[in-house]
Design an enzyme around this catalytic site. Structure first.
Site, PDB file in Angstrom:
ATOM      1  N   TYR A 114       2.424   1.801  14.596  1.00  0.00           N
ATOM      2  CA  TYR A 114       1.558   0.622  14.780  1.00  0.00           C
ATOM      3  C   TYR A 114       1.225   0.562  16.270  1.00  0.00           C
ATOM      4  CZ  TYR A 114       2.812  -1.130  10.108  1.00  0.00           C
ATOM      5  OH  TYR A 114       2.981  -1.285   8.746  1.00  0.00           O
ATOM      6  N   LYS A 162       2.237  -6.293   3.257  1.00  0.00           N
ATOM      7  CA  LYS A 162       2.818  -7.306   2.368  1.00  0.00           C
ATOM      8  C   LYS A 162       1.955  -7.627   1.152  1.00  0.00           C
ATOM      9  CE  LYS A 162       6.527  -7.603   4.389  1.00  0.00           C
ATOM     10  NZ  LYS A 162       7.154  -6.435   3.776  1.00  0.00           N
ATOM     11  N   PRO A 164      -3.391  -6.651   6.193  1.00  0.00           N
ATOM     12  CA  PRO A 164      -2.505  -5.546   5.787  1.00  0.00           C
ATOM     13  C   PRO A 164      -1.515  -5.093   6.860  1.00  0.00           C
ATOM     14  CG  PRO A 164      -4.763  -4.790   6.036  1.00  0.00           C
ATOM     15  CD  PRO A 164      -4.795  -6.265   6.173  1.00  0.00           C
ATOM     16  N   TYR A 183       9.963  -6.686   7.236  1.00  0.00           N
ATOM     17  CA  TYR A 183       9.189  -5.498   6.854  1.00  0.00           C
ATOM     18  C   TYR A 183       9.752  -4.857   5.571  1.00  0.00           C
ATOM     19  CZ  TYR A 183       6.063  -1.530   7.527  1.00  0.00           C
ATOM     20  OH  TYR A 183       5.061  -0.600   7.360  1.00  0.00           O
ATOM     21  N   HIS A 222      11.242   5.794   4.213  1.00  0.00           N
ATOM     22  CA  HIS A 222      11.116   5.575   5.666  1.00  0.00           C
ATOM     23  C   HIS A 222      12.180   4.574   6.105  1.00  0.00           C
ATOM     24  CE1 HIS A 222       6.858   7.085   6.872  1.00  0.00           C
ATOM     25  NE2 HIS A 222       7.441   7.897   6.024  1.00  0.00           N
TER      26      HIS A 222
HETATM   27  P1  FAS Z   1      -6.381  -6.225  -7.131  1.00  0.00           P
HETATM   28  O1  FAS Z   1      -7.556  -6.804  -6.380  1.00  0.00           O
HETATM   29  O2  FAS Z   1      -5.827  -4.914  -6.700  1.00  0.00           O
HETATM   30  O3  FAS Z   1      -6.764  -6.048  -8.683  1.00  0.00           O
HETATM   31  C1  FAS Z   1      -7.512  -7.057  -9.331  1.00  0.00           C
HETATM   32  C2  FAS Z   1      -8.210  -6.406 -10.519  1.00  0.00           C
HETATM   33  O4  FAS Z   1      -8.897  -7.431 -11.245  1.00  0.00           O
HETATM   34  C3  FAS Z   1      -9.262  -5.390 -10.072  1.00  0.00           C
HETATM   35  O5  FAS Z   1      -9.080  -4.180 -10.750  1.00  0.00           O
HETATM   36  C4  FAS Z   1     -10.595  -6.058 -10.434  1.00  0.00           C
HETATM   37  O6  FAS Z   1     -11.573  -5.131 -10.838  1.00  0.00           O
HETATM   38  C5  FAS Z   1     -10.183  -6.955 -11.588  1.00  0.00           C
HETATM   39  N1  FAS Z   1     -11.042  -8.128 -11.764  1.00  0.00           N
HETATM   40  C6  FAS Z   1     -11.601  -8.922 -10.821  1.00  0.00           C
HETATM   41  N2  FAS Z   1     -12.307  -9.907 -11.389  1.00  0.00           N
HETATM   42  C7  FAS Z   1     -12.199  -9.750 -12.739  1.00  0.00           C
HETATM   43  C8  FAS Z   1     -12.703 -10.451 -13.864  1.00  0.00           C
HETATM   44  N3  FAS Z   1     -13.480 -11.538 -13.714  1.00  0.00           N
HETATM   45  N4  FAS Z   1     -12.393 -10.007 -15.097  1.00  0.00           N
HETATM   46  C9  FAS Z   1     -11.588  -8.919 -15.242  1.00  0.00           C
HETATM   47  N5  FAS Z   1     -11.068  -8.197 -14.220  1.00  0.00           N
HETATM   48  C10 FAS Z   1     -11.388  -8.625 -12.986  1.00  0.00           C
HETATM   49  N6  FAS Z   1      -2.046  -4.219   0.876  1.00  0.00           N
HETATM   50  C11 FAS Z   1      -1.098  -3.554   1.565  1.00  0.00           C
HETATM   51  O7  FAS Z   1       0.082  -3.858   1.407  1.00  0.00           O
HETATM   52  N7  FAS Z   1      -1.464  -2.534   2.442  1.00  0.00           N
HETATM   53  C12 FAS Z   1      -2.782  -2.171   2.612  1.00  0.00           C
HETATM   54  O8  FAS Z   1      -3.084  -1.274   3.406  1.00  0.00           O
HETATM   55  C13 FAS Z   1      -3.796  -2.834   1.908  1.00  0.00           C
HETATM   56  N8  FAS Z   1      -5.119  -2.480   2.049  1.00  0.00           N
HETATM   57  C14 FAS Z   1      -6.084  -3.177   1.350  1.00  0.00           C
HETATM   58  C15 FAS Z   1      -7.464  -2.872   1.467  1.00  0.00           C
HETATM   59  C16 FAS Z   1      -8.436  -3.591   0.765  1.00  0.00           C
HETATM   60  C17 FAS Z   1      -9.912  -3.255   0.905  1.00  0.00           C
HETATM   61  C18 FAS Z   1      -8.041  -4.659  -0.073  1.00  0.00           C
HETATM   62  C19 FAS Z   1      -9.088  -5.486  -0.815  1.00  0.00           C
HETATM   63  C20 FAS Z   1      -6.691  -4.967  -0.206  1.00  0.00           C
HETATM   64  C21 FAS Z   1      -5.706  -4.226   0.497  1.00  0.00           C
HETATM   65  N9  FAS Z   1      -4.337  -4.499   0.371  1.00  0.00           N
HETATM   66  C22 FAS Z   1      -3.372  -3.852   1.048  1.00  0.00           C
HETATM   67  C23 FAS Z   1      -3.887  -5.488  -0.516  1.00  0.00           C
HETATM   68  C24 FAS Z   1      -3.876  -4.860  -1.882  1.00  0.00           C
HETATM   69  O9  FAS Z   1      -2.992  -3.781  -1.888  1.00  0.00           O
HETATM   70  C25 FAS Z   1      -3.507  -5.950  -2.831  1.00  0.00           C
HETATM   71  O10 FAS Z   1      -2.404  -6.717  -2.362  1.00  0.00           O
HETATM   72  C26 FAS Z   1      -3.235  -5.438  -4.206  1.00  0.00           C
HETATM   73  O11 FAS Z   1      -4.347  -4.683  -4.596  1.00  0.00           O
HETATM   74  C27 FAS Z   1      -2.986  -6.648  -5.095  1.00  0.00           C
HETATM   75  O12 FAS Z   1      -3.064  -6.230  -6.382  1.00  0.00           O
HETATM   76  P2  FAS Z   1      -3.708  -7.193  -7.504  1.00  0.00           P
HETATM   77  O13 FAS Z   1      -3.136  -8.553  -7.329  1.00  0.00           O
HETATM   78  O14 FAS Z   1      -3.534  -6.454  -8.775  1.00  0.00           O
HETATM   79  O15 FAS Z   1      -5.252  -7.345  -7.123  1.00  0.00           O
HETATM   80  C1  PHB Z   2      -1.218   2.390   4.461  1.00  0.00           C
HETATM   81  O1  PHB Z   2      -0.574   3.458   4.497  1.00  0.00           O
HETATM   82  O2  PHB Z   2      -2.307   2.284   3.861  1.00  0.00           O
HETATM   83  C2  PHB Z   2      -0.657   1.195   5.191  1.00  0.00           C
HETATM   84  C3  PHB Z   2       0.625   1.238   5.689  1.00  0.00           C
HETATM   85  C4  PHB Z   2       1.133   0.129   6.360  1.00  0.00           C
HETATM   86  C5  PHB Z   2       0.344  -0.986   6.532  1.00  0.00           C
HETATM   87  C6  PHB Z   2      -0.971  -1.024   6.030  1.00  0.00           C
HETATM   88  C7  PHB Z   2      -1.476   0.081   5.367  1.00  0.00           C
HETATM   89  O3  PHB Z   2       0.826  -2.065   7.203  1.00  0.00           O
END
Ligand code: FAS
Ligand code: PHB
Length: 389
Positions: free
Chosen positions: A200, A296, A292, A384, A72
């Site tokens: 957006y 980032k 989100p 971005y 993109h």
């Molecule tokens: P994660 O939370 O992905 O992974 C952590 C892992 O550790 C999990 O698998 C968990 O099960 C495990 N864990 C936890 N406690 C533990 C323990 N005590 N022992 C062992 N394992 C354990 N970012 C974007 O850029 N765009 C988005 O649209 C977006 N949407 C999101 C929606 C939601 C609901 C959430 C919660 C986050 C979102 N994010 C988004 C942010 C997301 O993408 C995170 O930045 C990304 O998952 C970060 O990855 P990790 O640091 O690996 O953490």
């Molecule tokens: C997504 O595609 O899930 C998405 C894209 C851009 C954002 C957040 C989520 O800023």
């Protein structure tokens, strides 16, 4: 069991670090609380900065990303029925890659399994010991059996609700938090995206985002109340609300269909300092959270992994602690810039309870400034596509 780097958390941060370390012959073990299928079932990020793409290439896991990811070169911003485009490539020469976090995580699991990666799934009662010494270890339970993992270093990649951050003494760490008074209701549908780029949308009814995963898999979000539950929203109610928040001529072309995933994510800005305590290093959501809006979250986890990987390689290959000693400072410098951008973009695009008439005028003026000013668009584009590591 003994390893060089113990990684708590089998999400994208932990897996990317483990796979990168493997490419340099550095041993790691990943401890994951859930099952692999559970981790892969979470629908999260969708936009990758080129820095993360480059790390996946370095990890030897970018083939499917390049084959199926969608480059993109810009994004659309709408307010009411107005819509304008911010051209990333014109302003920065860079682009972003649309490729789901689920796919990225799956690619990393596949690579780790093919290269003999060591995992423990369904771990319970993970407890970090002696992190502030040269002989840290982790106690945990699997299937009722108590186990111990001795290591040189611990990477806390266990997300916001993990154990790693909590293992840093309260008198050592400082936390910064802003909780937003709304959430995002997200829907995944097997329908063609309404636009070939992201939209957006700022509307008087609240924020909306039109995104995608591929040409027949769309990802949509609408700002919702924190008291909402996914089941409060029928598919029909979701689609009608989304159509009210995007420009009419886009709403008219929106292809609706059954949701195959529906979830609500709360929004917060959060940072913990420092990101290192002794031989425990926090990466990704374990250390910081962003709304989100700016895409980032995953991308800032990637830069943490990059800095920690370089520092660990420096230690094992050159017996130098320079990289690990500067890890927290370097990572936080980029984290806070991502926090700023995500907060700015969230403040610009959402409706806030008790927003005054003046606040609304400021929001419209800021959007108008972004629409009409090249340097404002360049600034947004630079953030971005991702600031330099
Ligand atoms: P994660 O939370 O992905 O992974 C952590 C892992 O550790 C999990 O698998 C968990 O099960 C495990 N864990 C936890 N406690 C533990 C323990 N005590 N022992 C062992 N394992 C354990 N970012 C974007 O850029 N765009 C988005 O649209 C977006 N949407 C999101 C929606 C939601 C609901 C959430 C919660 C986050 C979102 N994010 C988004 C942010 C997301 O993408 C995170 O930045 C990304 O998952 C970060 O990855 P990790 O640091 O690996 O953490
Ligand atoms: C997504 O595609 O899930 C998405 C894209 C851009 C954002 C957040 C989520 O800023």
């Amino acid at each position: 069991m003994k390893t060089q780097v113990a990684i708590i958390g089998g999400g994208p941060s932990g897996l990317l670090l483990s796979q990168l370390l493997h490419t340099r012959g550095i041993d790691s073990v990943v401890l994951e609380r859930k099952t692999k299928d559970y981790v892969l079932g979470r629908i999260r990020a969708g936009v990758l900065e080129q820095g993360l793409v480059a790390l996946m290439e370095k990890a030897g896991c970018a083939d499917r990303l390049h084959a199926e990811g969608i480059p993109h070169e810009g994004t659309w911003i709408s307010y009411g029925d107005e819509m304008f485009r911010v051209d990333f490539t014109e302003h920065t020469g860079k682009l972003v890659m649309v490729y789901g976090q689920t796919e990225l995580t799956s690619d990393l699991y596949k690579a780790r399994e093919e290269s003999g990666g060591k995992f423990e799934f369904n771990v319970e009662d993970v407890a970090i010991h002696s992190a502030d010494t040269d002989a840290p270890h982790i106690d945990y339970i699997v299937a009722g059996e108590a186990r111990r993992l001795d290591c040189d270093f611990i990477a806390g990649c266990d997300g916001f609700h993990g154990v790693s951050r909590q293992s840093i003494p309260l008198d050592v760490r400082k936390e910064y938090e802003k909780v937003y008074p709304f959430g995002w209701l997200g829907v995944l549908s097997e329908t063609p995206p309404v636009n070939h780029e992201l939209i957006y949308a700022n509307s008087p009814r609240g924020f909306a985002l039109c995104s995608m995963r591929n040409e027949n898999l769309s990802r949509y979000y609408i700002q919702c109340s924190l008291s909402d539950k996914p089941d409060d929203w029928t598919d029909e109610a979701f689609w009608q609300e989304l159509k009210r928040r995007i420009p009419v001529y886009q709403a008219e072309t929106l292809v609706m269909g059954p949701s195959i995933e529906k979830s609500i994510a709360p929004l917060r800005s959060f940072v913990t300092e420092p990101m290192r305590w002794g031989n425990l290093f926090l990466c990704g959501d374990a250390a910081h959270i962003v709304p989100p809006t700016g895409a980032k979250g995953l991308n800032t986890a990637a830069s943490d992994v990059n800095y920690l990987f370089d520092g660990l390689c420096d230690f094992y290959e050159n017996a130098s602690t320079d990289g690990i000693d500067t890890y927290s400072e370097k990572a936080l410098a980029r984290v806070w810039k991502a926090e700023r951008f995500s907060w700015w973009f969230s403040s610009l695009m959402h409706t806030y309870p008790n927003q005054s008439e003046f606040d609304l005028k400021m929001q419209v003026a800021e959007i108008e400034y972004l629409r009409s000013c090249t340097s404002a668009q360049r600034s947004m584009a630079e953030n971005y596509v991702g600031l330099p590591y």
